[in-house]
Design an enzyme around this catalytic site. Structure first.
Site, PDB file in Angstrom:
ATOM      1  N   CYS A  90      12.501  19.303  28.920  1.00 39.14           N
ATOM      2  CA  CYS A  90      12.706  18.983  27.501  1.00 39.14           C
ATOM      3  C   CYS A  90      11.851  19.883  26.624  1.00 39.14           C
ATOM      4  O   CYS A  90      10.628  19.744  26.603  1.00 39.14           O
ATOM      5  CB  CYS A  90      12.343  17.519  27.230  1.00 39.14           C
ATOM      6  SG  CYS A  90      13.282  16.327  28.190  1.00 39.14           S
ATOM      7  N   HIS A 100       3.535   6.248   8.747  1.00 39.24           N
ATOM      8  CA  HIS A 100       4.906   6.009   9.212  1.00 39.24           C
ATOM      9  C   HIS A 100       5.606   7.285   9.657  1.00 39.24           C
ATOM     10  O   HIS A 100       6.834   7.334   9.695  1.00 39.24           O
ATOM     11  CB  HIS A 100       5.704   5.275   8.122  1.00 39.24           C
ATOM     12  CG  HIS A 100       5.224   3.870   7.880  1.00 39.24           C
ATOM     13  ND1 HIS A 100       5.589   3.120   6.786  1.00 39.24           N
ATOM     14  CD2 HIS A 100       4.403   3.078   8.626  1.00 39.24           C
ATOM     15  CE1 HIS A 100       5.000   1.917   6.856  1.00 39.24           C
ATOM     16  NE2 HIS A 100       4.278   1.884   7.954  1.00 39.24           N
ATOM     17  N   GLY A 130       2.031   2.124  -5.736  1.00 36.43           N
ATOM     18  CA  GLY A 130       3.466   2.211  -5.482  1.00 36.43           C
ATOM     19  C   GLY A 130       3.926   1.658  -4.155  1.00 36.43           C
ATOM     20  O   GLY A 130       4.850   2.195  -3.552  1.00 36.43           O
TER      21      GLY A 130
HETATM   22  P1  OAD Z   1       8.912  -0.701  -1.251  1.00 42.10           P
HETATM   23  O1  OAD Z   1      10.287  -0.296  -1.621  1.00 42.10           O
HETATM   24  O2  OAD Z   1       8.734  -1.940  -0.457  1.00 42.10           O
HETATM   25  O3  OAD Z   1       8.023  -0.842  -2.559  1.00 42.10           O
HETATM   26  C1  OAD Z   1       8.002   0.174  -3.543  1.00 42.10           C
HETATM   27  C2  OAD Z   1       7.028  -0.234  -4.611  1.00 42.10           C
HETATM   28  O4  OAD Z   1       6.945   0.812  -5.561  1.00 42.10           O
HETATM   29  C3  OAD Z   1       7.443  -1.506  -5.379  1.00 42.10           C
HETATM   30  O5  OAD Z   1       6.354  -2.397  -5.434  1.00 42.10           O
HETATM   31  C4  OAD Z   1       7.792  -0.970  -6.766  1.00 42.10           C
HETATM   32  O6  OAD Z   1       7.494  -1.903  -7.804  1.00 42.10           O
HETATM   33  C5  OAD Z   1       6.894   0.238  -6.846  1.00 42.10           C
HETATM   34  N1  OAD Z   1       7.294   1.265  -7.818  1.00 42.10           N
HETATM   35  C6  OAD Z   1       8.537   1.606  -8.238  1.00 42.10           C
HETATM   36  N2  OAD Z   1       8.485   2.616  -9.118  1.00 42.10           N
HETATM   37  C7  OAD Z   1       7.172   2.936  -9.265  1.00 42.10           C
HETATM   38  C8  OAD Z   1       6.460   3.906 -10.024  1.00 42.10           C
HETATM   39  N3  OAD Z   1       7.087   4.764 -10.833  1.00 42.10           N
HETATM   40  N4  OAD Z   1       5.117   3.936  -9.927  1.00 42.10           N
HETATM   41  C9  OAD Z   1       4.447   3.078  -9.110  1.00 42.10           C
HETATM   42  N5  OAD Z   1       5.066   2.150  -8.364  1.00 42.10           N
HETATM   43  C10 OAD Z   1       6.411   2.072  -8.434  1.00 42.10           C
HETATM   44  O7  OAD Z   1       8.253   0.563  -0.514  1.00 42.10           O
HETATM   45  P2  OAD Z   1       6.960   0.601   0.406  1.00 42.10           P
HETATM   46  O8  OAD Z   1       5.962  -0.407  -0.030  1.00 42.10           O
HETATM   47  O9  OAD Z   1       6.527   2.009   0.498  1.00 42.10           O
HETATM   48  O10 OAD Z   1       8.629   1.796   6.378  1.00 42.10           O
HETATM   49  O11 OAD Z   1       7.576   0.152   1.793  1.00 42.10           O
HETATM   50  C11 OAD Z   1       6.757   0.127   2.919  1.00 42.10           C
HETATM   51  C12 OAD Z   1       7.534   0.532   4.123  1.00 42.10           C
HETATM   52  O12 OAD Z   1       8.722  -0.259   4.236  1.00 42.10           O
HETATM   53  C13 OAD Z   1       8.056   1.954   4.092  1.00 42.10           C
HETATM   54  O13 OAD Z   1       7.105   2.899   4.485  1.00 42.10           O
HETATM   55  C14 OAD Z   1       9.183   1.890   5.056  1.00 42.10           C
HETATM   56  C15 OAD Z   1       9.823   0.608   4.636  1.00 42.10           C
HETATM   57  O14 OAD Z   1      10.578  -0.036   5.602  1.00 42.10           O
HETATM   58  C16 OAD Z   1       9.226   2.382   7.410  1.00 42.10           C
HETATM   59  O15 OAD Z   1      10.264   3.002   7.282  1.00 42.10           O
HETATM   60  C17 OAD Z   1       8.515   2.205   8.701  1.00 42.10           C
END
Ligand code: OAD
Length: 247
Positions: A140, A124, A193
């Site tokens: 640019c 990303h 995560g």
């Molecule tokens: P999310 O916010 O969707 O998910 C975060 C995950 O981390 C959840 O499943 C939580 O349960 C988990 N989590 C929280 N604390 C944790 C810990 N201490 N250890 C392990 N896991 C934990 O974030 P992403 O899956 O990264 O994209 O989201 C994917 C994409 O959606 C991002 O890259 C971003 C967003 O829109 C773009 O910006 C293009």
């Protein structure tokens, strides 16, 4: 836990035996460094902000100042944030076992790189990079962009935008291609995560499973990818990843 649910020791044995390991990380790996995730019901960025107003090309064209300011604030909040034990364990493993692990991340926070991981596949983009909104012309030059919010080319007016992937945009081809190859080639994929809700990143776990890998989810909460997993280790990344990769 049922008797046949693989334990941390079992997963560690899978990893120990695997010649190729792929790791897919999401915002949760940085949560213990103090970086908010996206979908946490209280603190998640998408619980507090509307992605269609901040994380699309259309939003930037509509109100570049507002979008630039939001990303500038995210950059500022990351100043001084340190990688945690999960990031460090991944970097140290890579150094002890060169060529054995491919680290794929959806994160744009640079914390894997800050911990010393090399060759991270950033699906990303990178929050700290800039690029031109429109295809750059000869005039640019990103280093000479006029100061502004956002900076711009004083000849043609092209705007500088953050080097992240917005909703509706394609992923960087080389990183996605390498990630898909790693998913097909690995014997174990650790999914750490991430909620697994965003494609095509989440699909890498399915690809790995279809190609014969064992898929392991590390997450304190249920995720979209649990159905794909051979093992689910419920807990925080900063504790579990060092335990899994301590060899
Ligand atoms: P999310 O916010 O969707 O998910 C975060 C995950 O981390 C959840 O499943 C939580 O349960 C988990 N989590 C929280 N604390 C944790 C810990 N201490 N250890 C392990 N896991 C934990 O974030 P992403 O899956 O990264 O994209 O989201 C994917 C994409 O959606 C991002 O890259 C971003 C967003 O829109 C773009 O910006 C293009």
């Amino acid at each position: 836990m049922s008797a046949d649910t693989p334990t941390l020791d079992t997963v560690r044995a899978w990893l120990w035996a695997a010649r190729r390991i792929a790791v897919l990380t999401g915002a949760g790996v940085s949560a213990e460094s103090g970086v908010p995730t996206f979908r946490d019901a209280q603190t998640g960025l998408w619980a507090r902000f509307r992605p269609e107003e901040l994380a699309t090309e259309a939003a930037f064209r509509r109100d570049p100042g507002r979008v630039w300011a939001w990303y500038a604030e995210r950059r500022a909040r990351l100043q001084g944030v340190q990688p945690n034990a999960g990031h460090h364990a991944l970097a140290a493993f890579e150094q002890r076992h060169p060529g054995r692990m491919t680290l794929i991340t959806q994160n744009v926070d640079g914390l894997h790189q800050g911990a010393g991981s090399r060759g991270v596949l950033c699906l990303h983009g990178d929050l700290f990079e800039n690029r031109w909104l429109d295809v750059p012309r000869d005039c640019c030059r990103i280093d000479d962009a006029c100061v502004g919010h956002p900076p711009y080319c004083d000849r043609c007016g092209n705007l500088v935008r953050p080097g992240v992937v917005w909703f509706g945009e394609p992923l960087p081809y080389a990183a996605l291609d390498a990630a898909q190859r790693a998913a097909r080639a690995c014997e174990v994929m650790l999914v750490v995560g991430t909620s697994g809700q965003v494609q095509p990143a989440g699909g890498l776990a399915r690809l790995a499973r279809q190609a014969g890998a064992r898929v392991v989810v590390v997450n304190p909460e249920p995720t979209e990818l649990d159905a794909v997993a051979h093992a689910i280790l419920a807990g925080p990344a900063a504790r579990l990843v060092p335990e899994l990769l301590d060899f």
